[in-house]
Design a protein around this motif. Structure first.
Motif, PDB file in Angstrom:
ATOM      1  N   ARG A  57      -2.146   1.066  -9.041  1.00  0.00           N
ATOM      2  CA  ARG A  57      -2.067   1.766 -10.331  1.00  0.00           C
ATOM      3  C   ARG A  57      -3.366   2.571 -10.710  1.00  0.00           C
ATOM      4  O   ARG A  57      -4.631   2.288 -10.001  1.00  0.00           O
ATOM      5  CB  ARG A  57      -2.044   0.543 -11.396  1.00  0.00           C
ATOM      6  CG  ARG A  57      -0.790  -0.015 -11.251  1.00  0.00           C
ATOM      7  CD  ARG A  57      -0.820  -1.207 -12.342  1.00  0.00           C
ATOM      8  NE  ARG A  57      -1.801  -2.186 -11.997  1.00  0.00           N
ATOM      9  CZ  ARG A  57      -2.115  -3.338 -12.769  1.00  0.00           C
ATOM     10  NH1 ARG A  57      -1.383  -3.491 -13.857  1.00  0.00           N
ATOM     11  NH2 ARG A  57      -3.189  -3.971 -12.466  1.00  0.00           N
ATOM     12  N   TYR A  89       8.239  -3.367  -4.424  1.00  0.00           N
ATOM     13  CA  TYR A  89       7.449  -2.710  -5.472  1.00  0.00           C
ATOM     14  C   TYR A  89       7.644  -3.483  -6.956  1.00  0.00           C
ATOM     15  O   TYR A  89       8.759  -3.893  -7.062  1.00  0.00           O
ATOM     16  CB  TYR A  89       7.965  -1.223  -5.594  1.00  0.00           C
ATOM     17  CG  TYR A  89       7.713  -0.408  -4.343  1.00  0.00           C
ATOM     18  CD1 TYR A  89       6.892   0.233  -4.200  1.00  0.00           C
ATOM     19  CD2 TYR A  89       8.848  -0.298  -3.524  1.00  0.00           C
ATOM     20  CE1 TYR A  89       6.340   1.075  -2.822  1.00  0.00           C
ATOM     21  CE2 TYR A  89       8.832   0.136  -2.537  1.00  0.00           C
ATOM     22  CZ  TYR A  89       7.570   0.817  -2.009  1.00  0.00           C
ATOM     23  OH  TYR A  89       7.534   1.801  -0.910  1.00  0.00           O
ATOM     24  N   LYS A 128       2.597  -0.981  -8.946  1.00  0.00           N
ATOM     25  CA  LYS A 128       2.562   0.320  -9.305  1.00  0.00           C
ATOM     26  C   LYS A 128       2.730   0.512 -10.642  1.00  0.00           C
ATOM     27  O   LYS A 128       3.181  -0.082 -11.368  1.00  0.00           O
ATOM     28  CB  LYS A 128       3.537   1.374  -8.447  1.00  0.00           C
ATOM     29  CG  LYS A 128       5.058   0.994  -8.360  1.00  0.00           C
ATOM     30  CD  LYS A 128       5.713   1.803  -7.516  1.00  0.00           C
ATOM     31  CE  LYS A 128       6.448   3.101  -7.969  1.00  0.00           C
ATOM     32  NZ  LYS A 128       6.118   4.178  -8.347  1.00  0.00           N
TER      33      LYS A 128
END
Length: 110
Positions: A6, A50, A109
């Motif tokens: 991130r 993810y 993410k």
């Protein structure tokens, strides 16, 4: 292994994703472990996934969390704007290696 990407840019989902140390050596998937294994099998093996929220981490067991130092395109397309691979700092690389060679990578993410 949860790798936090991130804030580093537009990290994108891909069928393959690689993790490197600062010197550019591939850490994951371990090249020796996947040598001779077809790409289709490696991809189907669900070696990475993810997530987009902290709460999703609890669904995984034996978690080591790291922060990527940067994201980058795949080495086969270095000028691509599709950012799918990560580089780890020296400290994060040490933690990554201590987790073992046969780990699953989970990217946290945006």
């Amino acid at each position: 292994m949860v790798i936090d990407v991130r804030g580093l840019g537009n990290f994108q989902r891909d069928m393959t994703s690689l993790v490197y140390d600062q010197g550019g050596a591939q850490l994951w998937p371990d090249a020796a472990l996947v040598k001779g294994v077809s790409n289709d099998l490696v991809q189907a093996g669900n070696l990475h996934t993810y997530i987009t929220g902290e709460g999703q981490i609890s669904s995984f067991k034996n978690v080591t969390r790291l922060k990527a130092s940067r994201i980058q395109p795949n080495r086969l397309a270095p000028n691509s704007g599709v950012l799918t691979d990560v580089t780890l700092s020296a400290a994060a690389t040490s933690q990554f290696r201590s987790a073992g060679k046969a780990c699953r990578v989970v990217y946290l993410k945006d």
